[in-house]
Design an enzyme around this catalytic site. Structure first.
Site, short mmCIF file in Angstrom:
data_model
loop_
_atom_site.label_atom_id
_atom_site.label_comp_id
_atom_site.label_asym_id
_atom_site.label_seq_id
_atom_site.Cartn_x
_atom_site.Cartn_y
_atom_site.Cartn_z
N ASP A 298 -1.25 7.91 8.37
CA ASP A 298 -1.37 6.66 8.73
C ASP A 298 -0.78 6.84 10.42
OD1 ASP A 298 -1.64 5.09 7.12
OD2 ASP A 298 0.26 4.56 6.30
N ARG B 109 0.54 -1.35 -0.07
CA ARG B 109 -0.08 -0.07 0.27
C ARG B 109 0.87 0.97 -0.24
NH1 ARG B 109 -0.54 2.12 4.96
NH2 ARG B 109 -2.69 3.35 5.05
#
Ligand code: ADE
Length: 281
Positions: free
Chosen positions: A210, A195
């Protein structure tokens, strides 16, 4: 990026064809080969393990099987060249989605001074170094990663020692618990790494925010409707004041990190505003 997985349970790796990874395969950003380790077994029972030297419970995976398998995986030769790559599980929409805005800046990460022409060999084991988001970031720029899935009591250690001639080798653990084998750990690591490959996630701020990317856990998120089952979205998020929203998000991150993973705060540089948020929260 090229991923090769060596395992005695190839079907365990089926999830790699789905969702974001499947899409990366379709976009030709990623190719994945999953190889049945028994192809390198030489006896008529196709055995891959044997009793531990020195005695003890369980079985240890044999070096005569793993050695040639890893040789072939490094070189893209033998049965490794013959297995069909995974194909995406279902076609994905070509129209851009909100989280799919293409054009991600390539980020550079500390990679050390090792010979990057050698592929990276990842060996999941509960006895390995803890896998972190920093590893995921560093490995997202690799061209070729080979995963060696051990089962039983693990792989004969000489396999790992010998592989260092052809690979940069990392023994990694995904947490302080024991799984039956490395396959699930491969799914975890592959997803975390892929990702972050430029172009896969689209919107680069999705991973800049994140959890762990700034050393803190991410705070709560909300979407519409503004009010649901008597619960309202925090008012600041509807204010349109982005400086205020950023500050609120940082404060939430700090407070959640202190509540859930206080040890992470030790490694974070705190501003005066951060300290205030922690004192008041
Ligand atoms: N294999 C078995 N348990 C594991 C763990 N916790 N992490 C990585 N690989 C494993």
């Amino acid at each position: 990026m090229r991923l090769d997985v060596l395992t005695i349970f190839p079907e365990y790796l089926e999830p790699l064809r789905h969702a974001l990874l499947g899409k990366a395969i379709e976009q030709k950003i990623l190719s994945i080969g999953v190889h049945d380790l028994r192809q390198w077994a030489t006896d008529r029972h196709k055995s891959v393990d044997d009793t531990p030297m020195g005695g003890g419970p369980g079985m240890v995976m044999k070096p005569e099987v793993w050695g040639p398998a890893l040789d072939d995986a490094a070189a893209g030769a033998g049965p490794v060249a013959e297995t069909l790559d995974l194909t995406t599980a279902s076609p994905h929409l070509s129209a851009p989605r909100h989280d799919d805005l293409a054009g991600v800046d390539t980020q550079t990460y500390e990679t050390g001074d090792e010979d990057r022409s050698k592929p990276l060999l990842l060996v999941p084991t509960p006895a390995g170094k803890p896998f972190t988001q920093a590893d995921a970031q560093a490995w997202s720029t690799e061209e070729h990663i080979v995963f060696a899935c051990g089962r039983y009591e693990g792989i004969d250690q000489r396999v790992v020692d010998d592989a260092a001639n052809r690979y940069r080798v990392r023994e990694v653990s995904i947490g302080d618990y024991v799984l039956i084998g490395g396959e699930v750990a491969v799914l975890v690591i592959a997803e975390a790494v892929v990702r972050l490959v430029p172009g896969v996630l689209g919107n680069q701020s999705s991973h800049q925010e994140d959890s762990f990317s700034d050393g803190l856990l991410e705070g709560p998120s909300y979407t519409k409707p503004r009010s649901w089952r008597g619960l309202d979205v925090p008012e600041v998020l509807t204010s349109g004041n982005h400086a205020l929203i950023d500050r609120w998000r940082r404060d939430q991150s700090l407070l959640r990190t202190r509540a859930v993973r206080p040890e992470l705060l030790d490694a974070v540089e705190l501003s005066a505003a951060d300290r205030r948020a922690l004192e008041q929260g």
